[in-house]
Every structure is written in C-alpha cells, then in structure tokens.
Design a protein around this motif. Structure first.
Motif, PDB file in Angstrom:
ATOM      1  N   PRO A  24       9.291  47.729 -28.329  1.00  0.00           N
ATOM      2  CA  PRO A  24      10.023  48.857 -27.724  1.00  0.00           C
ATOM      3  C   PRO A  24      10.794  49.708 -28.729  1.00  0.00           C
ATOM      4  CG  PRO A  24      10.376  46.829 -26.497  1.00  0.00           C
ATOM      5  CD  PRO A  24       9.714  46.440 -27.785  1.00  0.00           C
ATOM      6  N   ASP A  25      10.911  49.235 -29.976  1.00  0.00           N
ATOM      7  CA  ASP A  25      11.703  49.960 -30.969  1.00  0.00           C
ATOM      8  C   ASP A  25      10.878  50.105 -32.243  1.00  0.00           C
ATOM      9  OD1 ASP A  25      13.864  51.162 -32.279  1.00  0.00           O
ATOM     10  OD2 ASP A  25      14.613  49.232 -32.994  1.00  0.00           O
ATOM     11  N   SER A  79      24.783  48.944 -40.015  1.00  0.00           N
ATOM     12  CA  SER A  79      25.914  49.871 -39.960  1.00  0.00           C
ATOM     13  C   SER A  79      26.726  49.720 -38.685  1.00  0.00           C
ATOM     14  CB  SER A  79      25.411  51.315 -40.077  1.00  0.00           C
ATOM     15  OG  SER A  79      24.538  51.626 -38.997  1.00  0.00           O
ATOM     16  N   ARG A  80      26.173  49.021 -37.665  1.00  0.00           N
ATOM     17  CA  ARG A  80      26.841  48.920 -36.376  1.00  0.00           C
ATOM     18  C   ARG A  80      27.091  47.497 -35.898  1.00  0.00           C
ATOM     19  NH1 ARG A  80      29.493  53.426 -34.551  1.00  0.00           N
ATOM     20  NH2 ARG A  80      28.345  55.268 -35.249  1.00  0.00           N
ATOM     21  N   ARG A 118      20.233  51.199 -30.326  1.00  0.00           N
ATOM     22  CA  ARG A 118      20.798  51.383 -28.995  1.00  0.00           C
ATOM     23  C   ARG A 118      21.454  52.755 -28.911  1.00  0.00           C
ATOM     24  NH1 ARG A 118      24.011  45.596 -28.737  1.00  0.00           N
ATOM     25  NH2 ARG A 118      22.194  44.247 -29.125  1.00  0.00           N
ATOM     26  N   GLY A 119      21.324  53.364 -27.744  1.00  0.00           N
ATOM     27  CA  GLY A 119      21.894  54.693 -27.541  1.00  0.00           C
ATOM     28  C   GLY A 119      20.807  55.711 -27.283  1.00  0.00           C
ATOM     29  N   GLN A 139      21.733  53.752 -32.675  1.00  0.00           N
ATOM     30  CA  GLN A 139      22.301  53.045 -33.812  1.00  0.00           C
ATOM     31  C   GLN A 139      21.723  51.632 -33.903  1.00  0.00           C
ATOM     32  OE1 GLN A 139      24.363  54.608 -35.993  1.00  0.00           O
ATOM     33  NE2 GLN A 139      24.004  56.430 -34.723  1.00  0.00           N
ATOM     34  N   PRO A 140      21.622  51.093 -35.132  1.00  0.00           N
ATOM     35  CA  PRO A 140      20.970  49.791 -35.314  1.00  0.00           C
ATOM     36  C   PRO A 140      21.903  48.603 -35.066  1.00  0.00           C
ATOM     37  CG  PRO A 140      21.560  50.694 -37.449  1.00  0.00           C
ATOM     38  CD  PRO A 140      21.955  51.725 -36.429  1.00  0.00           C
ATOM     39  N   TYR A 141      21.428  47.663 -34.276  1.00  0.00           N
ATOM     40  CA  TYR A 141      22.173  46.441 -33.976  1.00  0.00           C
ATOM     41  C   TYR A 141      21.275  45.227 -34.215  1.00  0.00           C
ATOM     42  CZ  TYR A 141      25.738  49.300 -31.658  1.00  0.00           C
ATOM     43  OH  TYR A 141      26.721  50.220 -31.384  1.00  0.00           O
TER      44      TYR A 141
END
Length: 313
Positions: A208-209, A247-248, A268-269, A274-276
């Motif tokens: 999904p990403d 970064s997140r 996410r967002g 932003q990367p989690y």
C-alpha cells in the motif's frame, strides 16, 4: 478452452469451506492422527508467472504460508515446498482477446518428508478483475489474487490462494513430535549461523505504500538507508538496545542475539505524508516483505551492516 471451462465449473460446484490452519481430528484406530480430506490452507507462489513466457506443463513452485496442524501437532510446516503445474494457457490473439491461465496445485511436503496430495485449480484472465466479478455476481469462484498487466495474465510473486488436502493423510504422532523438535533445532541452527551472534533487523515498505520518495532511516543517530517503495533490506546489529528512527518516529529495540525483527516503514497523512516506523510480528512482517524487491545498494549508507544475501547490485 474446454479445460478452462471445466476448471471454472469445478470451482463453482465445490462446497464452501472456511479458511483454517489447525484442524482437530481424533486419531484413527491404529493411533495415527488424520489430516482430513478437504482441509484448507494457504499457499503462495515463489516466482512471478506470466502467459508471455509460461507453457502448458511448466512446473510451478509454491510454499506453505502457515503451519498446518492436527490439534497441536504440525503436520505441514510453514515454508514447506508445494508443487503445481501450468494446466492450460490461452494466449492473446487480438486486442479484444485477453490471455487466460490455469494453474493446478498437486502436492505439499509434510513434516516427515512425504508428499501430501492437494487440489485446487485457479484461473486468471488478462485485463480482467476476476475476483471482484465473482463477488459481484455472488458465484463461488476461488481466484488467486493476481496482478494483471495489459492483456497478459500475470501472477505476482507472493500471490496467495487456498489449496485443499486431497484425501485423508495419516501421520504417526510420535514421528511428528520428533520431527517438530528436529525442525526447531534446524531453524535455530540456521539462524544462529546466519546472524553470527548478532540480531537481524528487516526493513520494508509494503504494497500500500510503494511510491513517493525515499524516506531516510537512522540507526543509533547515524544515517542507515533511504528506503524506496516496494523495497526491503536487512541488517545485522550487535545485541543490545538500538534506536531506529525516521523524521517522524523512533523505535527503541532490545535486540537479542539470533533473533529477527521486522520494521515496516509507511507514510501517514493525506496532503503531506510523513514516514513512520512500526514494529511488526515476525509472521506478518515476513508475509508483507516476501513479494518485495531488494533495495539498491546505492540507497544503503551502512552497507557493512547488510546481510550478505541481501546485497543488491
């Protein structure tokens, strides 16, 4: 074409079975445990398959996704090999005629080394979402979750579907227990040899990403890698506490020698994703990472930490 129609009819007439991986059946009179006819379990294909290159009669390799159990005894272990065959192909002939592909599964390897007969015929038609069509029509058609490209039928590595045990299979419970212990010992030995007293950490961005930049992953404050969508890589770290950060987000792990850990990177967002990082269970992490490609070596800063088998050109 007759073979394809026959497979579709068989699928439509097959009785509905709920997916399950553990089946509790009593032992027979001789004391053997029975893996019952019709027991369902999941397979995944180990290599990409397409009608552009496949031929009727070509072998197709699968692996078992989850342990198949009778009670608490594993009779077909996770990762066991399973075999199948390309049963029929209808090539594309004109722009309005998509290719068609039929795969039959044949056997799966049991924990004692025997071949368990299994069954399941699956068909895919190029440029057609067969699974949705089956759901919309209410018809019972079991279809592999294929990826379709153009009007060729295309089966992606890692695609899964349900196979069924064909006929009762009996096992000696004492032999199964002994082989379960032996299998655990082999797995531990293989992992220990591969890690050399270190812990193995897997990073991936699952389906999904798969697009949008290359977020940076940091290890203990130092830049480790840029991770592209649809990619994965694995590293070895010394036992102890390590900080993995984007970064997140940040995850601190107490890494143990000879253990594996799976970290999924996802954005996410809606407007500015932003990367989690998320710590995943071993089975889910492996399942999501399985069909992905290795990261390019140029995206890995700490290449000395890469698992040797994970190094891409």
């Amino acid at each position: 074409m007759r073979a394809i129609l026959f497979c579709i009819i068989l699928s439509m007439l097959a009785p509905f079975r709920f997916p399950a991986h553990a089946v509790d059946h009593p032992a027979d009179k001789a004391g053997a445990i029975i893996l019952a006819d019709g027991t369902p379990f999941e397979l995944r294909i180990t290599k990409t398959l397409t009608t552009a290159h496949a031929k009727v009669g070509d072998p197709v390799e699968f692996e078992v996704v989850h342990d198949v159990k009778v009670g608490d005894l594993i009779v077909i272990p996770r990762h066991s090999a399973a075999s199948g065959v390309v049963d029929a192909i209808t090539p594309r002939r004109r722009l309005s005629r998509s290719a068609e592909l039929v795969i039959n599964v044949k056997t799966a390897k049991s924990i004692n080394g025997s071949e368990v007969p299994i069954q399941g015929a699956r068909m895919v038609v190029g440029n057609t979402n067969f699974e949705n069509a089956a759901q919309d029509s209410g018809m019972l058609i079991f279809v592999v979750p294929f990826v379709i490209k153009g009007d060729e039928a295309f089966v992606s590595k890692g695609a899964k579907f349900t196979a069924y045990v064909s006929g009762n299979a009996s096992f000696d419970p004492a032999e199964v227990r002994q082989n379960m212990a032996t299998l655990d010992q082999k797995k531990s030995a293989v992992l220990a040899a591969a890690t050399g007293g270190k812990a193995e950490v897997h990073f991936y961005r699952h389906a999904p990403d798969i697009v949008g930049g290359k977020p940076i992953i940091y290890l203990d404050g130092d830049e480790l890698a840029h991770l592209q969508g649809d990619r994965h890589f694995s590293i070895l770290v010394n036992p102890g506490t390590h900080a993995f950060r984007t970064s997140r987000s940040e995850i601190r792990l107490e890494c143990k020698a000879g253990e594996e850990y799976y970290l999924r990177l996802e954005r996410r967002g809606s407007f500015s994703p932003q990367p989690y990082l998320t710590l995943m269970s071993g089975e889910q992490g492996e399942d999501e990472m399985y069909p992905l490609r290795l990261s390019d070596s140029k995206d890995i800063q700490a290449s000395n930490k890469l698992v040797k088998s994970e190094i891409a050109p």
